[in-house]
Design an enzyme around this catalytic site. Structure first.
Site, PDB file in Angstrom:
ATOM      1  N   GLY A  81       8.757 -32.917  -1.026  1.00 57.79           N
ATOM      2  CA  GLY A  81       8.569 -33.673  -2.259  1.00 57.79           C
ATOM      3  C   GLY A  81       9.842 -33.762  -3.058  1.00 57.79           C
ATOM      4  O   GLY A  81      10.182 -34.818  -3.617  1.00 57.79           O
ATOM      5  N   SER A 134      -1.445 -33.429   7.732  1.00 62.93           N
ATOM      6  CA  SER A 134      -0.837 -32.473   8.660  1.00 62.93           C
ATOM      7  C   SER A 134      -1.529 -32.529  10.010  1.00 62.93           C
ATOM      8  O   SER A 134      -2.726 -32.805  10.092  1.00 62.93           O
ATOM      9  CB  SER A 134      -0.947 -31.049   8.099  1.00 62.93           C
ATOM     10  OG  SER A 134      -0.530 -30.105   9.061  1.00 62.93           O
ATOM     11  N   TYR A 152      -7.250 -24.603   5.512  1.00 65.22           N
ATOM     12  CA  TYR A 152      -6.124 -25.527   5.381  1.00 65.22           C
ATOM     13  C   TYR A 152      -6.327 -26.745   6.279  1.00 65.22           C
ATOM     14  O   TYR A 152      -6.146 -27.890   5.846  1.00 65.22           O
ATOM     15  CB  TYR A 152      -4.812 -24.825   5.733  1.00 65.22           C
ATOM     16  CG  TYR A 152      -3.612 -25.743   5.624  1.00 65.22           C
ATOM     17  CD1 TYR A 152      -3.130 -26.138   4.379  1.00 65.22           C
ATOM     18  CD2 TYR A 152      -2.994 -26.245   6.772  1.00 65.22           C
ATOM     19  CE1 TYR A 152      -2.042 -27.001   4.282  1.00 65.22           C
ATOM     20  CE2 TYR A 152      -1.915 -27.103   6.682  1.00 65.22           C
ATOM     21  CZ  TYR A 152      -1.442 -27.477   5.438  1.00 65.22           C
ATOM     22  OH  TYR A 152      -0.379 -28.343   5.340  1.00 65.22           O
TER      23      TYR A 152
END
Length: 281
Positions: A16, A137, A162
């Site tokens: 980012g 992801s 996750y």
């Protein structure tokens, strides 16, 4: 990117940070979120150094709490005005189950619900051909969407939680792209690869040791940010929507991420959790 406004969550480190500075250097104005004032100010100084011609800005927010997500969205809207690119990037992995003030499992809240809530709060500010890009992801393949246990109450595994959140990112991107199909606004997500960043800073014990070992073999933040920057700025991807991208290539995620029933159910459940039942239909 000259004259464009980019809103990005999770811009104070990792991919980012690289994306924010690169897009600013190309002429964009950056408005970002941060959890820490000192880190936010440091990022602001770096953005001003690469592009002092515009007024970059930030919003402090805890994007794991629904009320804070909505407040952050409203604050970003006020500071950004018209938004040309929205990048959903804030996220984390936690080594034990944590529950937020909304009684949501924290990985799910931060990694998925923040994308959903911030994006829809900013919807009125998105330009006609705005681009929405979300960090997903390849770990989504380790996740499973059990709508009877979205908050991992029956069992918790950090990797599975996750992976579930990243599976949500992709399925939600498909749902969002369909909802915005007639607007000219595009929605895409991408896999940055295994990147050596502050990701996993909230883990402890064995998982922390394993992450630190794995970081020796990971990509640099600049390498991980390449597809993100490309999706935000490249002409050739303009108008393309509903994609999951890996190394600038359109890729096929897991079957669960593409299942129409899963996609529709996730959207409806996310709208319910956000307190927006009118969006569930």
């Amino acid at each position: 990117m000259q004259g464009k406004t980019v809103v990005i969550t999770g811009a104070t480190s990792g991919i980012g940070e690289v994306a924010a500075e690169t897009l600013a250097a190309r002429g964009a104005r950056i408005v970002f979120t941060a959890r820490d004032e000192a880190r936010a100010q440091a990022t602001l100084r770096r953005l001003a150094a690469v592009n002092p011609a515009v007024a970059h800005d930030f919003v402090l927010a805890d994007l794991s709490v629904l009320a804070a997500m909505k407040t952050a969205g409203a604050a970003l809207a006020a500071k950004a005005g018209r938004i040309d690119v929205l990048i959903n990037n804030a996220g984390a992995i936690f080594d034990h189950r944590e529950v937020t003030a909304d009684r949501l499992e924290k990985t799910f809240a931060l990694n998925h619900m923040a994308y959903f809530v911030v994006t829809w709060t900013l919807r009125p500010n998105l330009a006609q051909r705005a681009r929405i890009i979300s960090t997903a992801s390849g770990a989504h393949r380790y996740g499973r969407l059990d709508f009877g246990d979205l908050q991992s109450q029956r069992r918790f595994s950090a990797l599975e939680a996750y992976g579930r959140s990243k599976l949500c990112n992709i399925a939600w991107t498909y749902a969002l792209s369909r909802r915005l199909a007639e607007t000219g606004i595009t929605a895409n997500c991408f896999h940055p690869g295994g990147v050596n960043t502050r990701f996993g800073a909230d883990t402890r014990g064995l998982q922390s040791l394993l992450l630190r070992f794995a970081q020796r073999f990971m990509l640099t933040p600049a390498q991980g940010a390449d597809t993100l920057i490309w999706l935000a700025s490249a002409r050739e991807v303009g108008g393309r929507t509903g994609g999951y991208w890996v190394r600038r290539r359109l890729s096929q995620p897991s079957a669960a991420a593409r299942d129409p029933e899963v996609v529709a159910h996730l959207w409806a459940e996310s709208a319910r959790i956000a307190g927006w039942p009118e969006l569930a239909a």
